[in-house]
Design an enzyme around this catalytic site. Structure first.
Site, mmCIF file in Angstrom:
data_model
loop_
_atom_site.group_PDB
_atom_site.id
_atom_site.type_symbol
_atom_site.label_atom_id
_atom_site.label_comp_id
_atom_site.label_asym_id
_atom_site.label_seq_id
_atom_site.Cartn_x
_atom_site.Cartn_y
_atom_site.Cartn_z
ATOM 1 N N HIS A 92 0.817 -1.212 0.000
ATOM 2 C CA HIS A 92 0.000 0.000 0.000
ATOM 3 C C HIS A 92 0.851 1.263 0.000
ATOM 4 O O HIS A 92 0.372 2.327 -0.412
ATOM 5 C CB HIS A 92 -0.964 -0.015 1.190
ATOM 6 C CG HIS A 92 -2.155 -0.895 0.958
ATOM 7 N ND1 HIS A 92 -3.407 -0.615 1.460
ATOM 8 C CD2 HIS A 92 -2.291 -2.050 0.259
ATOM 9 C CE1 HIS A 92 -4.254 -1.562 1.083
ATOM 10 N NE2 HIS A 92 -3.586 -2.452 0.363
ATOM 11 N N VAL A 116 1.228 3.979 -4.022
ATOM 12 C CA VAL A 116 0.813 5.389 -3.949
ATOM 13 C C VAL A 116 2.062 6.266 -4.014
ATOM 14 O O VAL A 116 2.782 6.418 -3.029
ATOM 15 C CB VAL A 116 0.013 5.677 -2.662
ATOM 16 C CG1 VAL A 116 -0.475 7.121 -2.662
ATOM 17 C CG2 VAL A 116 -1.162 4.713 -2.533
ATOM 18 N N SER A 120 5.219 7.142 2.578
ATOM 19 C CA SER A 120 4.179 8.160 2.745
ATOM 20 C C SER A 120 2.991 7.602 3.530
ATOM 21 O O SER A 120 2.306 8.344 4.249
ATOM 22 C CB SER A 120 3.712 8.682 1.387
ATOM 23 O OG SER A 120 3.225 7.632 0.563
ATOM 24 N N ASN A 128 -7.305 1.925 3.518
ATOM 25 C CA ASN A 128 -6.460 1.820 4.715
ATOM 26 C C ASN A 128 -7.172 2.102 6.024
ATOM 27 O O ASN A 128 -6.791 1.566 7.065
ATOM 28 C CB ASN A 128 -5.272 2.779 4.587
ATOM 29 C CG ASN A 128 -4.305 2.364 3.501
ATOM 30 O OD1 ASN A 128 -4.068 1.179 3.267
ATOM 31 N ND2 ASN A 128 -3.728 3.343 2.805
ATOM 32 N N ASP A 174 -7.238 -17.589 2.622
ATOM 33 C CA ASP A 174 -7.141 -18.968 2.132
ATOM 34 C C ASP A 174 -7.177 -19.884 3.346
ATOM 35 O O ASP A 174 -7.208 -19.398 4.487
ATOM 36 C CB ASP A 174 -5.909 -19.153 1.224
ATOM 37 C CG ASP A 174 -4.618 -19.476 1.962
ATOM 38 O OD1 ASP A 174 -4.589 -19.408 3.214
ATOM 39 O OD2 ASP A 174 -3.617 -19.801 1.285
#
Length: 318
Positions: free
Chosen positions: A64, A68, A74, A92, A237
């Site tokens: 993540h 970005v 960041s 998020n 899973d």
């Protein structure tokens, strides 16, 4: 050689030197702080031992972050009058976790190194690798030398982070926008062999999809009602604390939890690769490691760009 040719040659040499000087390297901290990587590994192993789910959470932070504006930490910046924190983005908020582990790593690394020399962006990259290894997965040489951003963008996070509701063409396009191909898409999606998802991310699939195993849908509905229970968790899973190929086995049996999971095996261009990873775990491990290195190279800040934060949650203002 005429003067224009000479000047062009000089520019090419300077560009080459700059590229070499600021390129990432697995040996970046070898002389700066040789104990940095062992220290990161120690803290990650302790965190994963305490809570196996934390391995998946730390791996997800790296994803993540990189998707970005590149791998620049960041994501770790807290909200402030000047920071529109990515922590508050759709993907998020009330979902991204493990920030306290990153804080603990930063504190120990800075102490062992004597000063802040290891970037938060590099900590995220190394912690992701060490988390995979701690859960039984492959290792790889993490490229290092990233620096930390001084900005964040919640709007960019809302735009760039792939939604769990995307179909295959949208997924392919999302990864392509970050320089990643279909092989990277399938390999990196294999990270869903560990961890959990919240009910609201898969509710539509288990109640409305036609390409789903009926018994699997019924099982998931038991903990994810039509209304309420949005944050109830289900494993991605059958072995969410072990890095294996059960994720791909599930896809072939139409038991992918998310719409974006099952999209990888739905009669499209990625079906063959899913089958390959299901049958040959060593191929998946190799491709996953290579794709993690590739993802970790998305637009890093290097050289004099950015900064090395003293606190991963805050920009240095001194």
């Amino acid at each position: 050689m005429d003067s224009r040719g000479f000047i062009l040659l000089q520019l090419l040499v300077l560009w080459s030197l700059a590229t070499t000087a600021f390129s990432l390297s697995p040996y970046y901290y070898q002389n700066i702080c040789p104990q940095a990587l062992p220290t990161i590994r120690k803290v990650v192993e302790a965190a994963v031992y305490k809570e196996r789910r934390m391995g998946a959470s730390l791996l997800r932070l790296h994803y993540h972050d990189c998707f970005v504006n590149g791998c620049d930490a960041s994501l770790l910046l807290d909200p402030s009058p000047t920071i529109d924190s990515e922590k508050n983005s759709l993907a998020n908020q009330n979902s991204a976790r493990g920030f306290e582990v990153i804080d603990a790593i930063k504190a120990e690394v800075d102490q062992i190194c004597g000063r802040p020399v290891v970037s938060c962006a590099d900590i995220l990259a190394v912690a992701a690798r060490d988390s995979v290894v701690a859960l039984g997965g492959p290792s790889w040489q993490v490229q290092l030398g990233r620096r930390d951003s001084t900005t964040a963008s919640r709007a960019q996070a809302d735009t760039d982070l792939p939604s769990p509701f995307l179909d295959l063409p949208a997924l392919i396009n999302s990864f392509k926008n970050h320089g990643l191909n279909e092989r990277d898409l399938v390999a990196l999606s294999g990270a869903h062999t560990i961890g959990f998802a919240q009910c609201f991310t898969f509710r539509n699939r288990i109640y409305n999809a036609t390409n789903i195993d009926p018994a699997f849908a019924v099982e998931r509905r038991a903990t994810c009602p039509l209304t309420g229970g949005n944050t109830n968790l289900a494993p991605l899973d059958p072995t969410p604390a072990h890095f294996d190929t059960a994720y791909f086995n599930n896809l072939v049996k139409q038991m992918g939890l998310l719409i974006s999971d099952q999209a990888l095996f739905s009669g499209g261009s990625t079906d063959d690769l899913v089958n390959t990873y299901k049958l040959y775990p060593q191929v998946f491990w190799y491709d996953f490691a290579q794709s993690m290195i590739k993802m970790g190279n998305i637009k890093p800040l290097t050289g004099d760009q950015g900064q090395i934060r003293a606190n991963c949650r805050l920009v240095n203002y001194y």
